[in-house]
Design an enzyme around this catalytic site. Structure first.
Site, PDB file in Angstrom:
ATOM      1  CG  ASP A   1      -1.671   1.630   4.778  1.00 59.05           C
ATOM      2  OD1 ASP A   1      -1.687   0.999   3.709  1.00 59.05           O
ATOM      3  OD2 ASP A   1      -2.710   2.016   5.358  1.00 59.05           O
TER       4      ASP A   1
ATOM      5  CD  GLU B   1      -0.988   3.388   0.054  1.00 55.30           C
ATOM      6  OE1 GLU B   1      -1.807   2.854  -0.689  1.00 55.30           O
ATOM      7  OE2 GLU B   1      -1.212   3.572   1.265  1.00 55.30           O
TER       8      GLU B   1
END
Ligand code: NOJ
Length: 596
Positions: A221, A280
């Site tokens: 993330d 990401e």
């Protein structure tokens, strides 16, 4: 044979190629599960891990190679689980570690790999570390795990800087003793201090914890936000905007974040097979390869298609650029049309003029007519959106690299616009005071059955986000019985994809029309997409799958067709063998073809 080598049969015959010895993730179809909205086994209205296990046959039949699970860890759900209270446990509402192991076994025994989400930039404010930091007070070692600062102004009553959080509102929150902590996202998501070796060591422990349990990889993330230079004086928000993002920006995409990932790489590579990771990372294009390098995370998301219109020129430019970037990094590219953060692509493509925010992201504005109208306004052409979504999916599934699919897109689901404000959950909605409608519309629990009584088969305890009446038409059991459904199309395409998979390159074939794209993979697999308004006459009659029926040898508007190598046509539609990756009856044919 190396992963880039292509085996080609004699000139004049259908060419076929295989990719042997390549790591599984390079060209995998990865299905994203948002666990709270997938399937609810215990009837509490929240999806759970036993729910995933109960649908393992569905996942196998779908034909995906791997599942990526969004966070299932203990969480107060201030940000849909991306506020993690314990990185090495399962939220009791979603199950137990034993349920996790059972799910892993169920998926692995079906040949499906499992990727879990790691959220290293911030923890939940309920994490024991943050609770300790609050209790221990200023200057304590416990506060050093986060980013605490004294305020400015009289008595430090003003935040240390005027920075804004990604979700809107100030990025600093004051605690009882007057200090402030940084939260790049929601107030409940304090940023961790990646200069602290204890933080680094703890994440290594987490990576080993899940790797030891047998997970195959990790999705990282906001991988570009971990390390920060917070030397005083802190720049203002306006000054931050002017600082180049070239590796030395105080907050974003710093070069030193790769020191963290080099350490993680050593962990990944200490397993056999090595664990994988995908970043990401919302960074400048030219810097994506830094994350995708084999010595860093190994692969990075390419989100360009989330921001492109259904348009031939845009699609071609995105594909070309990303294949080049992937080649520069030594990784493979990734293709994403939908995920848990954006409006579903069936809805995006149904808008006459794709609505966009000022910075080019797909619109999620509360005020936009199609969202307020409950998705039934004539402004949203639902049928066109679904047709284009099928065409776009078939296009990307044929590209070299990995395809990331988001739960529900295989049903052709639209965004759910008709969620009353009182039932919204996304912090972006609340922190923007309703100006941003947020991401709940793509997170509504899946419809498995046509009856609303059991929350459309999601579970006996209702649904944590309201499901619309029209979900019934797209239920899994309805689409399974319809050979023309989007689900049937996904199953057929994913099955064929195993048989067709080939070396990671493509060649564009000119079509004479600006609104029609055609490309060929090294084994002769050909793809044509008509982005335009009038049918495109085809020069081949040996289609193996199409997003809509061909009409008199022509490809209708908003449609994609695949042509496979000759050998494939014989057995198209059969299940792939997980070991060889080939459709069983084709295995011999393709191999014979290669040998001849
Ligand atoms: C990216 C995730 O995809 C998103 O859902 C989340 O809100 C933010 N990171 C913060 O963790």
């Amino acid at each position: 044979m190396s992963q880039d080598e292509t085996v080609t049969v004699a000139e004049g015959e259908a060419r076929a190629s295989v990719v042997e010895g390549a790591p599984w993730w390079r060209q995998a179809a990865v299905y994203q599960i948002y666990p709270r909205s997938f399937a609810d086994a215990n009837g509490d209205g929240l999806g759970d891990l036993p729910g995933v296990t109960s649908r393992a046959d569905y996942l196998e039949r779908l034909g995906i190679d791997a599942v990526w699970l969004s966070p299932f860890y203990p969480s107060e759900l201030a940000d849909g689980g991306y506020d993690v209270a314990d990185y090495r446990d399962v939220d009791p509402r979603l199950g137990t570690l034993a349920d996790f192991d059972a799910m892993l076994d169920a998926l692995h025994s079906r040949g499906i790999r499992v990727v879990v989400d790691i959220v290293p930039n911030h923890s939940s404010d309920r994490h024991v570390w943050f609770q300790e930091a609050l209790a221990a007070g200023r200057g304590s070692a416990a506060r050093e795990r986060y980013i605490f600062r004294d305020g400015t102004g009289t008595d430090g009553a003003e935040p240390p800087s005027d920075w804004q959080s990604v979700f809107g509102g100030p990025a600093w929150e004051r605690v009882a003793d007057g200090q402030w902590y940084l939260h790049s996202f929601a107030v409940e998501q304090p940023d961790l201090n990646w200069s602290n070796p204890e933080v680094r060591a703890d994440f290594v422990r987490t990576l080993r914890f899940w790797s030891d349990r047998g997970v195959d990889g990790f999705r990282i993330d906001v991988a570009h936000m971990l390390t920060k230079d917070l030397s005083e004086p802190l720049p203002s928000a306006a000054e931050l905007e002017l600082i180049p993002r070239d590796g030395d920006h105080p907050l974003l995409d710093r070069d030193d974040v790769h020191e963290v990932y080099a350490e993680w790489r050593a962990v990944f590579d200490s397993y056999d097979p090595p664990r994988t990771a995908v970043a990401e990372a919302w960074v400048d294009k030219a810097r994506v390869p830094l994350y995708a390098r084999p010595e860093s995370l190994g692969q990075a998301f390419n989100f360009d298609l989330l921001e492109a219109d259904f348009d031939a020129a845009q699609f071609r430019a995105v594909v070309q650029e990303n294949l080049e970037l992937a080649a520069a990094s030594g990784s493979s590219s990734t293709w994403v049309l939908s995920n848990h953060d954006v409006v579903r692509h069936a809805s995006r493509y149904g808008l006459p003029h794709p609505a966009r925010t000022a910075d080019g992201h797909p619109a999620q504005k509360h005020g936009s007519e199609w969202l307020l109208s409950g998705g039934t306004s004539p402004v949203l052409d639902r049928e066109a959106g679904e047709r284009r979504a099928r065409a776009a999916t078939l296009f990307v599934l044929a590209l070299p690299g990995s395809s990331y699919l988001y739960q529900g897109e295989e049903l052709g689901l639209h965004e759910v616009a008709e969620i009353p404000d009182a039932e919204r959950q996304d912090p972006t909605f609340f922190r923007s005071r309703g100006a941003e409608i947020g991401r709940d519309g793509c997170r509504v629990p899946l419809p498995w059955e046509p009856s609303a009584e059991t929350a459309f088969g999601f579970g006996s305890g209702g649904s944590h986000l309201p499901q619309p009446e029209w979900f019934g038409r797209s239920a899994v059991s309805v689409e399974e019985g319809d050979p023309d459904s989007t689900l049937s199309l996904y199953r057929r395409a994913l099955e064929l994809r195993h048989a067709l998979q080939t070396a990671e390159s493509l060649e564009w074939v000119e079509t004479g029309r600006a609104d029609v794209l055609r490309f060929r993979r090294p084994n002769g697999w050909e793809v044509v997409t008509n982005f335009g308004g009038s049918p495109f006459p085809l020069d081949r009659a040996d289609a193996v799958v199409a997003s809509v029926p061909l009409v008199e040898g022509a490809l209708p508007a908003d449609a994609t067709v695949w042509f496979g190598p000759v050998a494939l046509r014989v057995g198209a539609g059969r299940r792939p063998d997980r070991r060889s990756g080939l459709v069983p009856r084709l295995d011999g044919l393709v191999r014979d073809g290669l040998a001849s």
